[in-house]
Design a protein around this motif. Structure first.
Motif, short mmCIF file in Angstrom:
data_model
loop_
_atom_site.label_atom_id
_atom_site.label_comp_id
_atom_site.label_asym_id
_atom_site.label_seq_id
_atom_site.Cartn_x
_atom_site.Cartn_y
_atom_site.Cartn_z
N GLU A 283 2.95 35.34 41.53
CA GLU A 283 2.66 34.07 40.86
C GLU A 283 1.59 33.26 41.59
O GLU A 283 1.03 32.32 41.04
N VAL B 38 -1.67 33.49 39.53
CA VAL B 38 -1.69 33.09 38.12
C VAL B 38 -1.29 31.62 37.98
O VAL B 38 -0.60 31.07 38.84
N ASN B 39 -1.70 31.03 36.90
CA ASN B 39 -1.29 29.66 36.60
C ASN B 39 0.14 29.60 36.10
O ASN B 39 0.90 28.71 36.44
N GLN C 72 1.91 35.16 32.89
CA GLN C 72 0.66 35.90 32.81
C GLN C 72 0.80 37.25 33.51
O GLN C 72 1.41 37.35 34.58
N THR D 44 -0.04 40.50 35.69
CA THR D 44 -0.76 40.72 36.95
C THR D 44 -0.92 42.21 37.21
O THR D 44 -0.19 43.04 36.67
N SER E 194 -4.63 38.42 38.27
CA SER E 194 -4.27 38.40 36.86
C SER E 194 -4.99 39.53 36.13
O SER E 194 -6.07 39.96 36.51
N ASP F 227 -5.98 31.39 38.14
CA ASP F 227 -5.55 32.60 37.45
C ASP F 227 -6.70 33.60 37.35
O ASP F 227 -6.76 34.41 36.43
#
Length: 821
Positions: free
Chosen positions: A154, A157-158, A162, A164, A181, A197
């Motif tokens: 995480e 990513v935002n 999302q 990865t 990402s 991200d």
């Protein structure tokens, strides 16, 4: 309040030791590199909570130790069924955070070191944090020891939803794991509560330590640990590829200016580990000594906690001439980038460490102000919304004078440019922007003494006319301009400006006088405020106000301040931490300074709000009002600028010697392919009632929906061109377009969204934009979007969700062509 005297030895988990409180950071910096690579522990013990990004969203770092076959947690609250190793201390230094742990068998020191050494912007720009484990036996017996370390996906990513992709890049002499990402939307969004991200997170350790990996977890074996110290270390790094968009041109991080890739960074960082460990320790100790001498133990601890936060709230990038530009982020307000009234309080930390740093954030701002785009006779407020520095978005932006801050911003820049000239002993930097400096000085001479109803940096307090502290800024700025004229040899101009500033200062003292203090506003009897802007009168050697002004104000402040500090003014009981530390310097009396700073330490120790240092809090309850992890805490270093010898010592170490910056990039040529309401409104089908599944597909029939012209939203939303009023929480839009004969790879979106938006092309979800914009942006199409479009007819479907405030959605397509000089 002197009971809050602290020691740097450590923060012990126990509340008190020998009756004295110890510094308890509301959150402890672990990784502190830039606004996107900023990870904190918001607890007393590293094992009490999961680590987070400064925004509070989970960005988990986990670590454990195994001693003679028994595993203990070192970092992170999970797994609960694994006991935590006892933490005894944590110490926050300027560049390092040091945790101490112990068991019956082993003592362990865990250090997070971000080499934020200010003499080299190259080094300062490295997005690298070293994590070092040092173990030794406590009982004289050898013990088998190993540690594990894991960084969550995480971080790259935002939104954790999302997708990865993990990889094991081959880098000589290093064992490395990377994650990023899948979509890689480089500089695809702007806003405040956002995380990166695009780009890639790296966890890397030297092969000489025989690292091993299992399920993205790194293991480091110490072998047998005896009475001597045994060390293992790793690196956390983040390569964001491109960091900032400046006037539509994507800029590389400064460390990449000579063609480096992530592998080059990691190899250089690994080779420099021993050297940087020594340099950081030496730097920390020297800076802490100077801070103590300037303001005492509490001040030193506050400076240590502020140092990395300030630098980590901005990003250093390279311009076309490979010179450093710094863009600060207005964290936890509206996410503006390069905001004048944010870099103004931030500036003391940058000024202290030399001209390259001090100029790095002013150059992009001043180039914009000097361009034909900026039409007003006063300085701008900002350059956009982080990380997109494409022009002012606050208030009326470039369009109108709505909610501009003319006296505030003009005064800020004149003062800071004069501070650079004083540091360098010449007006060379000012000469580059003399036309703007003269324009803004003229504005302040005419309209600065008694400011009209307008905002200042404390805009959360609302508009205020006849603002006495803002008037003090204008007077000091006119004096700053006079000093620049004097350096330039323009003696007549200097004399006239100094005479006017002194006349204004005398008139200020008479008009603002309220008996035992000076007022908040010239026309408000019985009011008061902090006069923090007066610091520059003495720092710049202007001597416009007699010492009696500061003495009178200070005596009043000491009578009326609350348990956790001096309120900003009489209107509310909240305060600003940065301004208190400026106000505390006014008399240059150590007793006065401590009287105002000690309650700030009390606030830090007792606030129940666990987050990176806030600068906006309640002085009676110690509760945070807002504003987290902002660069303005660099203002804590204002006290250091009063000592010319100390300032000269640090500034002289500037090894970057930045000069010959490139001109501001020319705006690209943007050509409509599918127009938006900004040029030619289009008809869309829309509904504000949630449609059935399949609504976004190319075969969906929207005939039961309403037709309306773009854009969709409410009047008054910044930058909006309203064709159809939309005020409900959600809207769904559908439109068929005919894509002309154009290279799809050259297409960009033209989108203005407020707030969260999803875009579908021919039934495929291809884009997700969170937050809001205040103007049309032109992000490049994602890989998914490029793959979904086809020549000829295409279906675009859009869903926009709104939570509060203004709202707007409009989408089109453009081509963007770079222009060269």
């Amino acid at each position: 309040m002197r009971a809050f005297l602290l020691t740097l030895v450590s923060f012990c988990v126990a509340a008190t030791v020998n009756g004295q409180e110890r510094l308890r950071p509301p959150a402890v910096p672990l990784v502190a590199c830039d606004p996107y690579f900023s990870i904190w522990s918001q607890a007393d013990r590293l094992t009490d909570v999961e680590t987070t990004h400064w925004t509070g969203k989970p960005q988990r770092l986990k670590s454990s130790i195994t001693i003679d076959g028994k595993s203990l947690r070192l970092m992170g609250a999970e797994p609960k069924d694994t006991a935590a190793m006892q933490q005894t201390n944590v110490t926050v230094w300027p560049t390092r955070t040091v945790y101490d742990f112990e068991s019956d068998a082993i003592a362990l020191t865990l250090t997070f070191m971000t080499p934020s050494l200010p003499e080299s912007i190259d080094l300062l720009s490295w997005p690298v944090t070293y994590v070092t484990y040092m173990a030794k036996s406590r009982d004289g017996q050898p013990h088998s020891v190993s540690v594990t370390f894991e960084a969550g996906a995480e971080i790259a990513v935002n939104d954790p939803a999302q997708k990865t992709v993990w990889s094991n890049p081959t880098i000589e002499d290093l064992s490395t794991l990377s994650v990023g990402s899948q979509a890689q939307p480089i500089l695809g969004r702007s806003g405040d509560d956002l995380r990166v991200d695009w780009g890639y997170l790296y966890v890397s350790a030297p092969k000489t330590q025989w690292p091993t990996w299992k399920d993205h977890q790194l293991a480091l074996d110490f072998g047998k640990v005896g009475a001597g110290e045994t060390t293992r270390w790793l690196m956390l790094a983040y390569d964001d590829l491109y960091s900032i968009q400046y006037m539509k041109e994507n800029l590389r991080p400064f460390w990449r200016r000579n063609g480096w890739e992530a592998a080059d960074l990691l190899q250089a960082a690994a080779k420099a580990y021993e050297r940087l460990s020594l340099l950081c320790k030496t730097f920390d100790e020297e800076l802490m000594t100077d801070l103590r001498q300037a303001g005492g133990e509490n001040y030193a601890l506050l400076g240590a906690l502020s140092y990395r936060q300030c630098f980590a709230a901005g990003k250093f990038v390279a311009d076309a001439n490979r010179q450093p530009l710094q863009f600060c982020k207005e964290n936890h307000s509206n996410g503006c980038i390069a905001t004048s009234d944010v870099f103004y309080p931030m500036a003391p930390q940058f000024l202290l460490f030399g001209p390259s740093l001090a100029k790095s954030f002013l150059v992009p701002f001043l180039n914009y102000a000097a361009s034909e785009r900026w039409k007003f006779p006063y300085a701008p407020h900002d350059l956009g919304q982080y990380p997109l520095a494409n022009g002012q978005v606050y208030g009326g932006g470039e369009r109108t004078e709505e909610n501009q801050m003319p006296v505030e911003e003009s005064g800020n820049v004149l003062i800071l440019v004069a501070a650079i000239a004083r540091m360098e002993g010449n007006p060379g930097f000012a000469n580059l922007y003399w036309k703007q400096i003269e324009t803004w000085a003229g504005y302040l001479m005419e309209r600065g003494f008694d400011p009209e109803n307008q905002l200042c940096t404390d805009d959360f307090a609302g508009h205020l006319a006849h603002n006495v502290n803002l008037s003090a800024k204008a007077i000091c700025a006119i004096g700053a301009y006079a000093s620049l004229c004097e350096m330039r040899g323009e003696k007549d101009k200097a004399t006239r400006a100094f005479d006017l500033a002194r006349t204004f200062a005398k008139r200020w003292m008479e008009t603002a006088d309220d008996g035992d203090h000076y007022r908040l506003a010239f026309d408000r009897q019985g009011s008061w405020s902090q006069k923090y802007n007066l610091v520059w009168d003495r720092i710049l050697g202007l001597n416009l106000f007699p010492p009696s002004v500061a003495a009178k104000e200070m005596a009043y402040y000491r009578k009326i301040q609350n348990q956790f500090g001096l309120a900003l003014d009489n209107r509310e009981t909240y305060t600003k931490l940065d301004w208190i530390t400026w106000t505390a310097t006014l008399t240059q009396d150590r007793d006065d300074f401590a009287a105002l700073v000690d309650p700030v330490i009390a606030f830090i120790n007792q606030t129940p709000d666990r987050s990176p240092l806030t600068d906006w809090y309640q002085t009676k309850s110690s509760r945070k009002v807002g504003f987290t992890a902002r660069p303005v805490v660099g203002g804590v270093f204002a006290q250091m600028l009063y000592n010319r010898d100390v300032w000269k010592k640090w500034a002289a170490r500037d090894a970057t010697k930045a000069a010959n910056w490139a001109p501001m990039p020319l705006p690209p040529i943007v050509t409509d392919v599918i127009a938006t309401a900004a040029s030619q409104p289009a008809v869309w089908f829309y509904t504000t009632t949630k449609p059935a599944d399949g609504w976004s597909s190319a075969k969906f029939d929207p005939q039961g929906w309403t037709e309306g012209k773009s854009g969709f939203g409410t009047p008054g939303t910044p930058g909006a061109t309203i064709g159809t009023r939309w005020s409900e929480p959600d809207i769904w839009l559908v439109r068929d377009i005919e894509l002309p004969n154009v290279e799809i790879d050259n297409l960009h979106w033209s989108i203005h969204h407020d707030e969260d938006t999803e875009i579908y092309v021919n039934g495929k979800l291809v884009e997700q934009f969170s937050g809001y914009t205040v103007q049309y942006d032109t992000p490049p199409l994602s890989n998914a979007a490029r793959g979904a479009f086809k020549p000829g007819k295409n279906r675009i479907a859009v869903h926009c969700h709104q939570t509060g405030g203004g709202q707007y959605i409009d989408v089109g397509l453009v081509t963007v062509k770079k222009r060269s000089r």
